[in-house]
Design a protein around this motif. Structure first.
Motif, PDB file in Angstrom:
ATOM      1  N   MET A   1      12.590   3.552   8.271  1.00  0.00           N
ATOM      2  CA  MET A   1      11.361   3.366   8.624  1.00  0.00           C
ATOM      3  C   MET A   1      10.904   2.958   9.973  1.00  0.00           C
ATOM      4  SD  MET A   1       8.671   1.615   5.937  1.00  0.00           S
ATOM      5  CE  MET A   1       9.251   2.799   4.690  1.00  0.00           C
ATOM      6  N   ASN A   2      10.078   3.575  10.679  1.00  0.00           N
ATOM      7  CA  ASN A   2       9.411   3.202  12.168  1.00  0.00           C
ATOM      8  C   ASN A   2       8.525   2.137  11.947  1.00  0.00           C
ATOM      9  OD1 ASN A   2      11.503   5.242  13.264  1.00  0.00           O
ATOM     10  ND2 ASN A   2       9.879   6.706  12.633  1.00  0.00           N
ATOM     11  N   PRO A   3       8.544   1.389  12.950  1.00  0.00           N
ATOM     12  CA  PRO A   3       7.582   0.124  12.988  1.00  0.00           C
ATOM     13  C   PRO A   3       6.156   0.719  12.942  1.00  0.00           C
ATOM     14  CG  PRO A   3       9.253  -0.242  14.803  1.00  0.00           C
ATOM     15  CD  PRO A   3       9.385   1.157  14.196  1.00  0.00           C
ATOM     16  N   GLU A   4       5.752   2.008  13.182  1.00  0.00           N
ATOM     17  CA  GLU A   4       4.434   2.518  13.057  1.00  0.00           C
ATOM     18  C   GLU A   4       4.251   3.178  11.822  1.00  0.00           C
ATOM     19  OE1 GLU A   4       7.136   4.799  15.391  1.00  0.00           O
ATOM     20  OE2 GLU A   4       6.417   3.287  16.011  1.00  0.00           O
ATOM     21  N   ASP A   5       4.983   3.444  11.084  1.00  0.00           N
ATOM     22  CA  ASP A   5       4.900   3.834   9.590  1.00  0.00           C
ATOM     23  C   ASP A   5       3.940   3.237   8.821  1.00  0.00           C
ATOM     24  OD1 ASP A   5       6.358   6.200  10.403  1.00  0.00           O
ATOM     25  OD2 ASP A   5       8.247   5.291   9.400  1.00  0.00           O
ATOM     26  N   ILE A   6       3.077   3.688   7.791  1.00  0.00           N
ATOM     27  CA  ILE A   6       2.419   2.923   7.180  1.00  0.00           C
ATOM     28  C   ILE A   6       2.579   3.058   5.596  1.00  0.00           C
ATOM     29  CG2 ILE A   6      -0.045   2.335   6.436  1.00  0.00           C
ATOM     30  CD1 ILE A   6      -1.005   3.397   9.365  1.00  0.00           C
ATOM     31  N   PRO A   7       3.124   1.966   5.004  1.00  0.00           N
ATOM     32  CA  PRO A   7       3.466   2.169   3.647  1.00  0.00           C
ATOM     33  C   PRO A   7       2.535   1.865   2.803  1.00  0.00           C
ATOM     34  CG  PRO A   7       4.644   0.112   4.484  1.00  0.00           C
ATOM     35  CD  PRO A   7       3.879   0.944   5.540  1.00  0.00           C
ATOM     36  N   SER A   8       2.336   2.740   1.679  1.00  0.00           N
ATOM     37  CA  SER A   8       1.223   2.339   0.790  1.00  0.00           C
ATOM     38  C   SER A   8       1.726   2.814  -0.597  1.00  0.00           C
ATOM     39  CB  SER A   8       0.070   3.166   1.204  1.00  0.00           C
ATOM     40  OG  SER A   8       0.222   4.500   1.120  1.00  0.00           O
ATOM     41  N   LEU A   9       1.183   2.199  -1.800  1.00  0.00           N
ATOM     42  CA  LEU A   9       1.483   2.564  -3.137  1.00  0.00           C
ATOM     43  C   LEU A   9       0.770   3.667  -3.631  1.00  0.00           C
ATOM     44  CD1 LEU A   9       1.578  -1.142  -4.626  1.00  0.00           C
ATOM     45  CD2 LEU A   9       3.272   0.318  -3.775  1.00  0.00           C
ATOM     46  N   PRO A  10       1.453   4.714  -4.015  1.00  0.00           N
ATOM     47  CA  PRO A  10       0.653   5.835  -4.423  1.00  0.00           C
ATOM     48  C   PRO A  10      -0.229   5.516  -5.529  1.00  0.00           C
ATOM     49  CG  PRO A  10       3.004   6.089  -4.504  1.00  0.00           C
ATOM     50  CD  PRO A  10       2.876   4.897  -4.316  1.00  0.00           C
ATOM     51  N   ARG A  11      -1.054   6.479  -6.076  1.00  0.00           N
ATOM     52  CA  ARG A  11      -2.022   6.518  -6.890  1.00  0.00           C
ATOM     53  C   ARG A  11      -1.216   6.393  -8.244  1.00  0.00           C
ATOM     54  NH1 ARG A  11      -5.852  10.639  -9.643  1.00  0.00           N
ATOM     55  NH2 ARG A  11      -7.306   9.220 -10.642  1.00  0.00           N
ATOM     56  N   GLY A  12      -1.671   5.367  -9.072  1.00  0.00           N
ATOM     57  CA  GLY A  12      -1.008   5.002 -10.412  1.00  0.00           C
ATOM     58  C   GLY A  12       0.104   4.444 -10.391  1.00  0.00           C
ATOM     59  N   VAL A  13       0.703   3.826  -9.099  1.00  0.00           N
ATOM     60  CA  VAL A  13       1.699   2.847  -8.886  1.00  0.00           C
ATOM     61  C   VAL A  13       1.045   1.461  -8.445  1.00  0.00           C
ATOM     62  CG1 VAL A  13       3.695   2.186  -7.624  1.00  0.00           C
ATOM     63  CG2 VAL A  13       3.304   4.452  -8.121  1.00  0.00           C
ATOM     64  N   ARG A  14       1.653   0.329  -9.230  1.00  0.00           N
ATOM     65  CA  ARG A  14       0.708  -1.089  -8.913  1.00  0.00           C
ATOM     66  C   ARG A  14       1.915  -2.095  -9.187  1.00  0.00           C
ATOM     67  NH1 ARG A  14      -1.226  -3.265 -13.977  1.00  0.00           N
ATOM     68  NH2 ARG A  14      -1.011  -1.743 -15.593  1.00  0.00           N
ATOM     69  N   LEU A  15       1.662  -3.106  -8.613  1.00  0.00           N
ATOM     70  CA  LEU A  15       2.563  -4.409  -8.911  1.00  0.00           C
ATOM     71  C   LEU A  15       1.525  -5.297 -10.084  1.00  0.00           C
ATOM     72  CD1 LEU A  15       2.953  -6.137  -5.363  1.00  0.00           C
ATOM     73  CD2 LEU A  15       4.468  -5.360  -6.994  1.00  0.00           C
ATOM     74  N   HIS A  16       2.490  -5.612 -11.046  1.00  0.00           N
ATOM     75  CA  HIS A  16       2.244  -6.187 -12.110  1.00  0.00           C
ATOM     76  C   HIS A  16       3.123  -7.318 -12.569  1.00  0.00           C
ATOM     77  CE1 HIS A  16       0.382  -6.364 -16.186  1.00  0.00           C
ATOM     78  NE2 HIS A  16       1.722  -6.470 -16.524  1.00  0.00           N
TER      79      HIS A  16
END
Length: 91
Positions: A1-16
């Motif tokens: 993973m590169n420093p400029e990459d932006i990680p995100s949780l996809p639709r339907g994925v969440r912390l719980h």
């Protein structure tokens, strides 16, 4: 993973927080991953707007640890989540 990459949780994925097991989990449709304290700390910083470099910098400041070490450990963890489709990464 590169420093400029932006990680995100996809639709339907969440912390719980699973009250029964008293632990954090990452939920996706018909799937779940139990998180340890480190995994939760990393994913708590993923907001879909900050880059991987910004996230690792924030974690290094918060936990007083070398950013390079956090980046190496976090890249492996987030890469595995991406491979399992629990995480999206925008270059």
């Amino acid at each position: 993973m590169n420093p400029e990459d932006i990680p995100s949780l996809p639709r339907g994925v969440r912390l719980h927080f699973d009250k029964i097991r008293e632990t954090w989990v990452l939920l996706a449709p018909e799937r779940a991953v139990t998180l340890d304290a480190v995994g939760h700390a990393v994913l708590s910083e993923v907001d879909g707007t900050r880059s991987f470099g910004e996230i690792t910098l924030a974690l290094s400041e918060k936990y007083n640890a070398p950013q390079e070490q956090i980046a190496a450990d976090s890249a492996g963890f987030l890469g595995a989540l991406r491979d399992r489709r629990f995480l999206d990464v925008t270059p």
